[in-house]
Design a protein around this motif. Sequence first.
Motif, PDB file in Angstrom:
ATOM      1  N   SER A  76      29.422  16.893 -53.833  1.00 51.10           N
ATOM      2  CA  SER A  76      28.253  17.783 -53.768  1.00 51.10           C
ATOM      3  C   SER A  76      27.684  17.890 -52.353  1.00 51.10           C
ATOM      4  CB  SER A  76      27.169  17.327 -54.745  1.00 51.10           C
ATOM      5  OG  SER A  76      26.703  16.041 -54.387  1.00 51.10           O
ATOM      6  N   LYS A  77      27.717  16.779 -51.592  1.00 57.57           N
ATOM      7  CA  LYS A  77      27.168  16.834 -50.224  1.00 57.57           C
ATOM      8  C   LYS A  77      28.033  17.716 -49.320  1.00 57.57           C
ATOM      9  CE  LYS A  77      24.344  12.687 -50.004  1.00 57.57           C
ATOM     10  NZ  LYS A  77      24.122  12.665 -51.433  1.00 57.57           N
ATOM     11  N   LYS A  78      29.357  17.559 -49.436  1.00 54.55           N
ATOM     12  CA  LYS A  78      30.254  18.396 -48.625  1.00 54.55           C
ATOM     13  C   LYS A  78      30.148  19.854 -49.059  1.00 54.55           C
ATOM     14  CE  LYS A  78      33.674  14.894 -47.382  1.00 54.55           C
ATOM     15  NZ  LYS A  78      35.058  14.427 -47.563  1.00 54.55           N
ATOM     16  N   ALA A  79      30.062  20.076 -50.375  1.00 54.63           N
ATOM     17  CA  ALA A  79      29.935  21.443 -50.889  1.00 54.63           C
ATOM     18  C   ALA A  79      28.658  22.092 -50.353  1.00 54.63           C
ATOM     19  CB  ALA A  79      29.919  21.436 -52.415  1.00 54.63           C
ATOM     20  N   THR A  80      27.571  21.306 -50.260  1.00 55.24           N
ATOM     21  CA  THR A  80      26.299  21.828 -49.759  1.00 55.24           C
ATOM     22  C   THR A  80      26.413  22.219 -48.291  1.00 55.24           C
ATOM     23  OG1 THR A  80      25.095  20.436 -51.329  1.00 55.24           O
ATOM     24  CG2 THR A  80      23.829  21.322 -49.492  1.00 55.24           C
ATOM     25  N   GLU A  81      27.032  21.345 -47.492  1.00 55.17           N
ATOM     26  CA  GLU A  81      27.211  21.661 -46.063  1.00 55.17           C
ATOM     27  C   GLU A  81      28.051  22.927 -45.890  1.00 55.17           C
ATOM     28  OE1 GLU A  81      25.569  20.335 -43.512  1.00 55.17           O
ATOM     29  OE2 GLU A  81      24.561  19.255 -45.131  1.00 55.17           O
ATOM     30  N   GLU A  82      29.124  23.036 -46.669  1.00 49.06           N
ATOM     31  CA  GLU A  82      29.983  24.221 -46.590  1.00 49.06           C
ATOM     32  C   GLU A  82      29.202  25.483 -46.970  1.00 49.06           C
ATOM     33  OE1 GLU A  82      34.017  21.725 -47.809  1.00 49.06           O
ATOM     34  OE2 GLU A  82      33.129  23.128 -49.235  1.00 49.06           O
ATOM     35  N   TYR A  83      28.381  25.352 -48.021  1.00 50.22           N
ATOM     36  CA  TYR A  83      27.623  26.517 -48.491  1.00 50.22           C
ATOM     37  C   TYR A  83      26.579  26.949 -47.457  1.00 50.22           C
ATOM     38  CZ  TYR A  83      25.804  29.752 -51.932  1.00 50.22           C
ATOM     39  OH  TYR A  83      25.455  30.901 -52.589  1.00 50.22           O
ATOM     40  N   LYS A  84      25.901  25.960 -46.865  1.00 52.53           N
ATOM     41  CA  LYS A  84      24.897  26.268 -45.838  1.00 52.53           C
ATOM     42  C   LYS A  84      25.547  27.017 -44.674  1.00 52.53           C
ATOM     43  CE  LYS A  84      21.615  22.451 -46.477  1.00 52.53           C
ATOM     44  NZ  LYS A  84      21.109  21.203 -45.856  1.00 52.53           N
ATOM     45  N   GLU A  85      26.688  26.501 -44.223  1.00 51.24           N
ATOM     46  CA  GLU A  85      27.380  27.114 -43.085  1.00 51.24           C
ATOM     47  C   GLU A  85      27.831  28.540 -43.433  1.00 51.24           C
ATOM     48  OE1 GLU A  85      28.646  28.050 -39.530  1.00 51.24           O
ATOM     49  OE2 GLU A  85      27.394  26.320 -40.015  1.00 51.24           O
ATOM     50  N   ALA A 101      15.978  28.752 -37.939  1.00 50.61           N
ATOM     51  CA  ALA A 101      15.340  27.496 -38.351  1.00 50.61           C
ATOM     52  C   ALA A 101      14.590  27.676 -39.667  1.00 50.61           C
ATOM     53  CB  ALA A 101      14.388  27.000 -37.256  1.00 50.61           C
ATOM     54  N   VAL A 102      13.962  28.855 -39.843  1.00 45.34           N
ATOM     55  CA  VAL A 102      13.236  29.148 -41.087  1.00 45.34           C
ATOM     56  C   VAL A 102      14.207  29.207 -42.269  1.00 45.34           C
ATOM     57  CG1 VAL A 102      11.899  30.922 -42.324  1.00 45.34           C
ATOM     58  CG2 VAL A 102      11.337  30.363 -39.952  1.00 45.34           C
ATOM     59  N   VAL A 103      15.332  29.916 -42.067  1.00 44.44           N
ATOM     60  CA  VAL A 103      16.333  30.033 -43.136  1.00 44.44           C
ATOM     61  C   VAL A 103      16.919  28.662 -43.461  1.00 44.44           C
ATOM     62  CG1 VAL A 103      18.538  31.049 -43.820  1.00 44.44           C
ATOM     63  CG2 VAL A 103      16.886  32.419 -42.521  1.00 44.44           C
ATOM     64  N   GLU A 104      17.204  27.898 -42.397  1.00 49.10           N
ATOM     65  CA  GLU A 104      17.797  26.570 -42.610  1.00 49.10           C
ATOM     66  C   GLU A 104      16.852  25.670 -43.400  1.00 49.10           C
ATOM     67  OE1 GLU A 104      20.729  23.642 -40.134  1.00 49.10           O
ATOM     68  OE2 GLU A 104      19.678  25.247 -39.088  1.00 49.10           O
ATOM     69  N   GLU A 105      15.543  25.796 -43.125  1.00 51.69           N
ATOM     70  CA  GLU A 105      14.547  25.020 -43.857  1.00 51.69           C
ATOM     71  C   GLU A 105      14.561  25.398 -45.336  1.00 51.69           C
ATOM     72  OE1 GLU A 105      11.828  22.282 -44.826  1.00 51.69           O
ATOM     73  OE2 GLU A 105      12.818  22.464 -42.880  1.00 51.69           O
ATOM     74  N   GLN A 106      14.719  26.699 -45.618  1.00 51.91           N
ATOM     75  CA  GLN A 106      14.777  27.166 -47.012  1.00 51.91           C
ATOM     76  C   GLN A 106      16.010  26.601 -47.727  1.00 51.91           C
ATOM     77  OE1 GLN A 106      14.713  31.377 -46.219  1.00 51.91           O
ATOM     78  NE2 GLN A 106      12.624  31.589 -46.978  1.00 51.91           N
ATOM     79  N   LEU A 107      17.056  26.362 -46.938  1.00 55.09           N
ATOM     80  CA  LEU A 107      18.300  25.852 -47.544  1.00 55.09           C
ATOM     81  C   LEU A 107      18.239  24.360 -47.849  1.00 55.09           C
ATOM     82  CD1 LEU A 107      20.930  27.764 -45.378  1.00 55.09           C
ATOM     83  CD2 LEU A 107      20.347  28.198 -47.750  1.00 55.09           C
ATOM     84  N   ASN A 108      17.212  23.660 -47.335  1.00 54.75           N
ATOM     85  CA  ASN A 108      17.074  22.233 -47.616  1.00 54.75           C
ATOM     86  C   ASN A 108      16.280  22.022 -48.896  1.00 54.75           C
ATOM     87  OD1 ASN A 108      18.477  21.442 -45.315  1.00 54.75           O
ATOM     88  ND2 ASN A 108      16.641  21.523 -44.038  1.00 54.75           N
ATOM     89  N   THR A 167      14.622  33.915 -51.412  1.00 56.64           N
ATOM     90  CA  THR A 167      15.008  32.997 -52.486  1.00 56.64           C
ATOM     91  C   THR A 167      15.035  31.606 -51.874  1.00 56.64           C
ATOM     92  OG1 THR A 167      17.368  32.948 -52.039  1.00 56.64           O
ATOM     93  CG2 THR A 167      16.572  34.792 -53.369  1.00 56.64           C
ATOM     94  N   CYS A 168      15.304  30.600 -52.701  1.00 58.92           N
ATOM     95  CA  CYS A 168      15.377  29.241 -52.140  1.00 58.92           C
ATOM     96  C   CYS A 168      16.610  29.073 -51.264  1.00 58.92           C
ATOM     97  CB  CYS A 168      15.362  28.196 -53.254  1.00 58.92           C
ATOM     98  SG  CYS A 168      16.885  28.146 -54.210  1.00 58.92           S
ATOM     99  N   MET A 169      17.431  30.111 -51.178  1.00 54.55           N
ATOM    100  CA  MET A 169      18.624  30.028 -50.341  1.00 54.55           C
ATOM    101  C   MET A 169      18.673  31.135 -49.293  1.00 54.55           C
ATOM    102  SD  MET A 169      21.440  28.836 -53.101  1.00 54.55           S
ATOM    103  CE  MET A 169      22.694  28.565 -51.853  1.00 54.55           C
ATOM    104  N   GLY A 170      17.489  31.618 -48.884  1.00 55.89           N
ATOM    105  CA  GLY A 170      17.465  32.585 -47.800  1.00 55.89           C
ATOM    106  C   GLY A 170      17.235  34.003 -48.280  1.00 55.89           C
TER     107      GLY A 170
END
Length: 294
Positions: A76-85, A101-108, A167-170
């Motif tokens: 799940s952690k690797k999948a999350t990093e891949e999805y964020k990128e 930075a704003v979008v990245e914050e939403q992705l956390n 959304t919570c993902m940008g």
Amino acid sequence: MSKNVSKYIFFSGKGGVGKTSMASTTGVHYAEKGLKTIIVTTDPAANLADVFQQKIGHQVTPIDGVENLFAMEIDSKKATEEYKEQTLAPMREIFNEKMLAVVEEQLNSPCTEEMASFDRFIDFMDDDSYDVVIFDTAPTGHTIRLLELPVDWSKHIEESAEGSGQTCMGPVQNIQDSKEKYDRAIELLKDEKRTEFIFVMHPESSSIRETQRASKELREIGINTSSLIVNGIIPKEECNNPFFKKRGEMQQKHLKEIQQKIDLPIKKMELLDDEIKGLDILRNVADKLYKEAV
């Protein structure tokens, strides 16, 4: 490909009932019938590597000694990093650092991790390179949540598009394609000609209640349970021992209860005197489990 073989086979049930063993056995069964088969696990406590006695991780891995069989343990952690990128990459050329930075914050957010795992998971439902895709899912409650996510997510995207556009993902326009992908996945999950949903359970009262509850929750989102595997049944010949006799009688009582209360095809798997790991034992279990034509 046999007309009796579904494209997608899901295994679920309480923790510790033998989902991974039954999923792995089923994978060996279909691969040795000449069907290109992959087993994908979303269970954080996955032990596919232990069952097959080889290294398996967050990548598609051929299984040694079985032609046509592959496996992957979704991290799940690797999948999350891949999805964020994947989400941020197209924005880097058009957004400044402050906006990124704003979008990245939403992705956390917890939402991101759940969606990232699910996104990787359903990539296999968009992939036609396998004849059979077997999903060894996390314990039942988590699985139900995972399956409900695309329903919620589609609604969330629609509401966000009409409202703030976030959304919570940008920004919603960046993930509009996800809605179609998740809607497609749900349609496949509901298609009984292409998808089987199998619950693995023990002949015990808590397992019966859990299976009934989970099966009802699935039905509420339009997914029907296909069949059951009742695992860990004590062989009759072992019931001469007083301890096993009492436990065996209890199991037989629960088996009758399962047959009366749950109107589904049932496969029975006896308790073995060894762990289910290694190809010899997996083949042996496959012979017992699939002794009837599938």
